[in-house]
Write a protein that holds these residues in place. Structure first.
Motif, PDB file in Angstrom:
ATOM      1  N   VAL A 107      56.992  78.075 190.149  1.00  0.00           N
ATOM      2  CA  VAL A 107      57.897  78.204 191.286  1.00  0.00           C
ATOM      3  C   VAL A 107      59.193  77.443 190.997  1.00  0.00           C
ATOM      4  N   VAL A 108      59.069  76.257 190.427  1.00  0.00           N
ATOM      5  CA  VAL A 108      60.263  75.473 190.068  1.00  0.00           C
ATOM      6  C   VAL A 108      61.098  76.217 189.031  1.00  0.00           C
ATOM      7  N   ASP A 109      60.445  76.803 188.043  1.00  0.00           N
ATOM      8  CA  ASP A 109      61.181  77.541 187.017  1.00  0.00           C
ATOM      9  C   ASP A 109      61.921  78.735 187.630  1.00  0.00           C
ATOM     10  N   ALA A 110      61.275  79.441 188.536  1.00  0.00           N
ATOM     11  CA  ALA A 110      61.923  80.568 189.212  1.00  0.00           C
ATOM     12  C   ALA A 110      63.106  80.071 190.043  1.00  0.00           C
ATOM     13  N   PHE A 111      62.915  78.952 190.732  1.00  0.00           N
ATOM     14  CA  PHE A 111      63.992  78.347 191.522  1.00  0.00           C
ATOM     15  C   PHE A 111      65.211  78.082 190.647  1.00  0.00           C
ATOM     16  N   PHE A 112      64.997  77.424 189.514  1.00  0.00           N
ATOM     17  CA  PHE A 112      66.124  77.086 188.644  1.00  0.00           C
ATOM     18  C   PHE A 112      66.744  78.316 187.977  1.00  0.00           C
ATOM     19  N   SER A 113      65.987  79.389 187.849  1.00  0.00           N
ATOM     20  CA  SER A 113      66.553  80.606 187.252  1.00  0.00           C
ATOM     21  C   SER A 113      67.566  81.277 188.185  1.00  0.00           C
ATOM     22  N   ILE A 114      67.527  80.932 189.478  1.00  0.00           N
ATOM     23  CA  ILE A 114      68.448  81.535 190.456  1.00  0.00           C
ATOM     24  C   ILE A 114      69.172  80.476 191.282  1.00  0.00           C
TER      25      ILE A 114
ATOM     26  N   SER B 153      52.225  81.879 198.650  1.00  0.00           N
ATOM     27  CA  SER B 153      53.214  81.791 199.738  1.00  0.00           C
ATOM     28  C   SER B 153      53.493  80.340 200.100  1.00  0.00           C
ATOM     29  N   GLY B 154      52.462  79.522 200.168  1.00  0.00           N
ATOM     30  CA  GLY B 154      52.629  78.108 200.487  1.00  0.00           C
ATOM     31  C   GLY B 154      53.335  77.348 199.392  1.00  0.00           C
ATOM     32  N   ARG B 155      53.038  77.689 198.133  1.00  0.00           N
ATOM     33  CA  ARG B 155      53.703  77.020 197.003  1.00  0.00           C
ATOM     34  C   ARG B 155      55.195  77.347 196.979  1.00  0.00           C
ATOM     35  N   ILE B 156      55.531  78.576 197.307  1.00  0.00           N
ATOM     36  CA  ILE B 156      56.939  78.982 197.333  1.00  0.00           C
ATOM     37  C   ILE B 156      57.661  78.334 198.510  1.00  0.00           C
TER      38      ILE B 156
END
Length: 181
Positions: free
Chosen positions: A152-159, A108-111
């Motif tokens: 988390v960065v990869d998920a961010f860039f995927s959306i 949760s903190g990383r996100i």
């Protein structure tokens, strides 16, 4: 606060987190900076750089927030306490207040760390203007594996396009609300 919650929930969903978790994270993430209630307004609204003493005070807001939220039986407040304490930790261990490293930092903190960073740089502050989107994205890329969890960065860039759309929709809704007041 609503933007950070929305961004966090969207990133969590992109990472494959269960819908129930994403919904609770949406609410919990909005309380990530509640500890700033314990920081004097002169520090929070300062237009210039903070002194070392002011930074020491500011760096206490995660602990203050976690202590405000601690002890609840409500899952959203339990997660909010975790988020408050962990959202300034860095994947490399260089963050605060505990200097946690990697996956020792709650997910949760990383996100929320990335959601908050994206939001903070996207809006004007009393001490600086908003950054351009291309610059924000480059800063996030540069911090992958250091400040931010690579997953988390990869998920961010995927959306990322959906995140920009959500930001614009929330900003537009806030403008309408401001006009009606």
């Amino acid at each position: 606060m609503q933007r950070v919650g929305a961004f966090a929930a969207m990133i969590a969903e992109a990472m494959g987190c269960p819908p129930e978790y994403c919904e609770i994270l949406y609410k919990a993430a909005q309380m990530h900076d509640i500890g700033k209630i314990g920081i004097h307004e002169s520090v929070l609204r300062k237009s210039g750089p903070l002194t070392s003493d002011e930074w020491r005070l500011m760096r206490e807001h995660p602990r203050i927030g976690a202590s405000i939220l601690a002890g609840s039986e409500a899952p959203v407040l339990q997660l909010a306490a975790e988020v408050s304490m962990a959202h300034h930790e860095h994947f490399s261990g260089a963050g605060y207040p505990q200097g946690l490293v990697g996956e020792l930092i709650p997910l949760s903190g990383r996100i929320v760390a990335l959601a908050d960073f994206f939001d903070t740089l996207s809006i004007d502050r009393c001490y600086r203007k908003a950054h351009h989107d291309a610059q924000i994205l480059e800063m996030i890329r540069e911090r992958r594996g250091q400040q931010f969890d690579p997953r988390v960065v990869d998920a961010f860039f995927s959306i990322v396009d959906r995140l920009f759309q959500a930001r614009e929709a929330i900003n537009a809704a806030e403008e309408v609300a401001d006009m009606t007041e």
